[in-house]
Design a protein around this motif. Structure first.
Motif, short mmCIF file in Angstrom:
data_model
loop_
_atom_site.label_atom_id
_atom_site.label_comp_id
_atom_site.label_asym_id
_atom_site.label_seq_id
_atom_site.Cartn_x
_atom_site.Cartn_y
_atom_site.Cartn_z
N LEU A 77 76.66 3.88 4.67
CA LEU A 77 75.86 4.20 3.49
C LEU A 77 75.91 5.68 3.12
N LEU A 78 76.24 6.55 4.08
CA LEU A 78 76.17 7.99 3.89
C LEU A 78 77.53 8.57 3.51
N PRO A 79 77.55 9.54 2.61
CA PRO A 79 78.82 10.09 2.11
C PRO A 79 79.75 10.58 3.21
N ARG A 80 79.21 11.23 4.25
CA ARG A 80 80.04 11.76 5.32
C ARG A 80 79.88 10.98 6.63
N MET A 199 69.00 15.21 1.16
CA MET A 199 69.14 13.76 1.13
C MET A 199 67.81 13.11 1.49
N ARG A 200 67.59 11.94 0.93
CA ARG A 200 66.38 11.18 1.22
C ARG A 200 66.76 9.77 1.63
N LEU A 201 66.28 9.34 2.77
CA LEU A 201 66.50 7.99 3.27
C LEU A 201 65.18 7.24 3.27
N GLU A 202 65.20 6.05 2.71
CA GLU A 202 63.99 5.22 2.67
C GLU A 202 64.32 3.83 3.19
N ALA A 203 63.49 3.31 4.08
CA ALA A 203 63.71 1.97 4.64
C ALA A 203 62.48 1.10 4.40
N ARG A 233 69.55 8.58 -1.11
CA ARG A 233 69.63 9.35 -2.34
C ARG A 233 69.96 10.78 -2.00
N GLY A 234 70.80 11.41 -2.80
CA GLY A 234 71.18 12.78 -2.53
C GLY A 234 71.55 13.53 -3.78
N ARG A 235 71.73 14.83 -3.63
CA ARG A 235 72.07 15.67 -4.77
C ARG A 235 73.48 15.41 -5.27
N SER A 236 74.39 15.05 -4.35
CA SER A 236 75.80 14.97 -4.70
C SER A 236 76.33 13.56 -4.82
N PHE A 237 75.46 12.54 -4.77
CA PHE A 237 75.93 11.17 -4.87
C PHE A 237 74.86 10.29 -5.49
N GLN A 238 75.31 9.18 -6.06
CA GLN A 238 74.41 8.23 -6.69
C GLN A 238 73.65 7.44 -5.60
N PRO A 239 72.43 6.96 -5.92
CA PRO A 239 71.68 6.18 -4.93
C PRO A 239 72.47 4.98 -4.43
N ARG A 240 72.38 4.75 -3.13
CA ARG A 240 73.08 3.64 -2.50
C ARG A 240 72.07 2.84 -1.69
N THR A 241 72.16 1.51 -1.80
CA THR A 241 71.24 0.64 -1.08
C THR A 241 72.01 -0.43 -0.32
N THR A 242 71.59 -0.71 0.88
CA THR A 242 72.22 -1.75 1.68
C THR A 242 71.16 -2.45 2.51
N SER A 257 75.37 -4.65 9.88
CA SER A 257 75.39 -4.76 8.42
C SER A 257 75.17 -6.21 8.02
N ALA A 258 74.25 -6.43 7.10
CA ALA A 258 73.96 -7.78 6.61
C ALA A 258 74.85 -8.07 5.42
N PRO A 259 75.32 -9.30 5.28
CA PRO A 259 76.25 -9.61 4.19
C PRO A 259 75.61 -9.63 2.81
N GLU A 260 74.32 -9.99 2.74
CA GLU A 260 73.69 -10.14 1.42
C GLU A 260 73.32 -8.78 0.85
N PRO A 261 73.73 -8.48 -0.40
CA PRO A 261 73.31 -7.23 -1.02
C PRO A 261 71.85 -7.27 -1.42
N VAL A 262 71.27 -6.13 -1.63
CA VAL A 262 69.88 -6.06 -2.09
C VAL A 262 69.82 -5.20 -3.33
N ALA A 263 68.78 -5.41 -4.12
CA ALA A 263 68.60 -4.61 -5.32
C ALA A 263 68.22 -3.18 -4.93
N PRO A 264 68.63 -2.17 -5.71
CA PRO A 264 68.27 -0.79 -5.38
C PRO A 264 66.77 -0.61 -5.31
N LEU A 265 66.34 0.16 -4.34
CA LEU A 265 64.91 0.44 -4.20
C LEU A 265 64.50 1.44 -5.26
N GLU A 266 63.33 1.22 -5.83
CA GLU A 266 62.80 2.18 -6.79
C GLU A 266 62.32 3.43 -6.07
N ALA A 267 62.54 4.56 -6.70
CA ALA A 267 62.10 5.81 -6.10
C ALA A 267 60.58 5.84 -6.02
#
Length: 279
Positions: A77-80, A199-203, A233-242, A257-267
């Protein structure tokens, strides 16, 4: 400090009777005496994971210099592929995410300090692979936890700072960020507001498995796995959710990693600060 007998924490007999400044000076001297402490970003060796990529560790590309390992499923999920050294990361939501970060860094040979989390699930962290000899716990840092975090950035790979609902003044936050960068350490802040986190990580808990199977035992049984929706969420990349599953396997807790995608979390906005630190 776990694994380092004789290292005092605030409130211990060794520090009783000392003023606040004397306590900070004492902690700085003790940290300076630990080998390989106080190195710059260029000279600090990278932390490598000790576990295969199917378990708690980070993906192979996160072994690069300047990145701390995270659970393999989270690395995607993380850019690096991990937590960048010298950065500040805000973590919120389910505590399993924080425990996974602590477990991965200590399992990879890094040293972690956790400040202001008196109810941290140490047993759960160990089940995820955390190495206690590389973990320092400071549940009650006193009136100024930010100063304690700034001191420990000099000797730790990862410092987790619980703010207890407080908001840190921007000028002070910038000073601590500069220190983290110069020392090559990563600061994770929780339970408050830190201006300028890279960067901000939310679970959020997405579901459970193992409870209430069938019509006869609804609400009974043993919890086998926990499903988390994690957003980065980060300054240099679009929000990503998994979606990630934290599950028990052969006496260990693994991230998958779970196979089913999830909708993006609201900030979600930060809760209103109880106090402002550093004015």
């Amino acid at each position: 400090m776990a694994g380092e007998p004789g290292f005092p924490v605030p409130g211990s007999p060794e520090l009783s009777g000392l003023s606040r400044q004397e306590r900070l000076d004492y902690l700085r001297r003790r940290m300076a005496a630990v080998p390989a402490r106080g190195e710059s970003v260029a000279s600090r060796a990278p932390v490598e994971s000790a576990f295969p990529t199917t378990g708690t560790s980070a993906a192979p590309d996160s072994h690069a210099a300047g990145v701390l390992p995270v659970p393999a499923a989270l690395a995607e999920l993380l850019p690096r592929g991990g937590l960048v050294r010298g950065s500040v990361v805000s973590v919120s939501g389910a505590t399993s995410l924080l425990l996974g970060l602590v477990a991965s860094v200590t399992a990879g040979g890094g040293h972690v300090a956790v400040i202001g989390h008196p109810r941290l699930g140490v047993l759960a962290a160990v089940e995820m692979g955390a190495q206690l000899e590389r973990l320092a716990l400071i549940p009650d840092p006193g009136a100024d936890p930010v100063e304690i975090a700034a001191v420990l950035l000099d000797g730790m790979d990862l410092v987790v700072l619980g703010l207890g609902g407080a908001s840190v003044a921007p000028s002070r936050a910038r000073a601590v960020v500069a220190r983290a960068r110069s020392k090559g350490a990563t600061l994770v802040v929780t339970d408050g507001h830190w201006d300028g986190a890279e960067m901000r990580l939310e679970a959020r808990v997405h579901g459970y498995a193992g409870l209430g199977n069938g019509s006869q035992d609804r609400g009974c049984g043993r919890l086998r796995s926990l499903s988390l929706a994690v957003c980065a969420r980060g300054r240099s990349f679009q929000p990503r959710t998994t979606r990630l599953d934290v599950r028990s396997a052969q006496g260990r807790v693994e991230w998958v990693s779970a196979p089913e995608p999830v909708a993006p979390l609201e900030a979600a906005p930060f809760p209103g600060p109880v106090e402002v630190v550093g004015l």
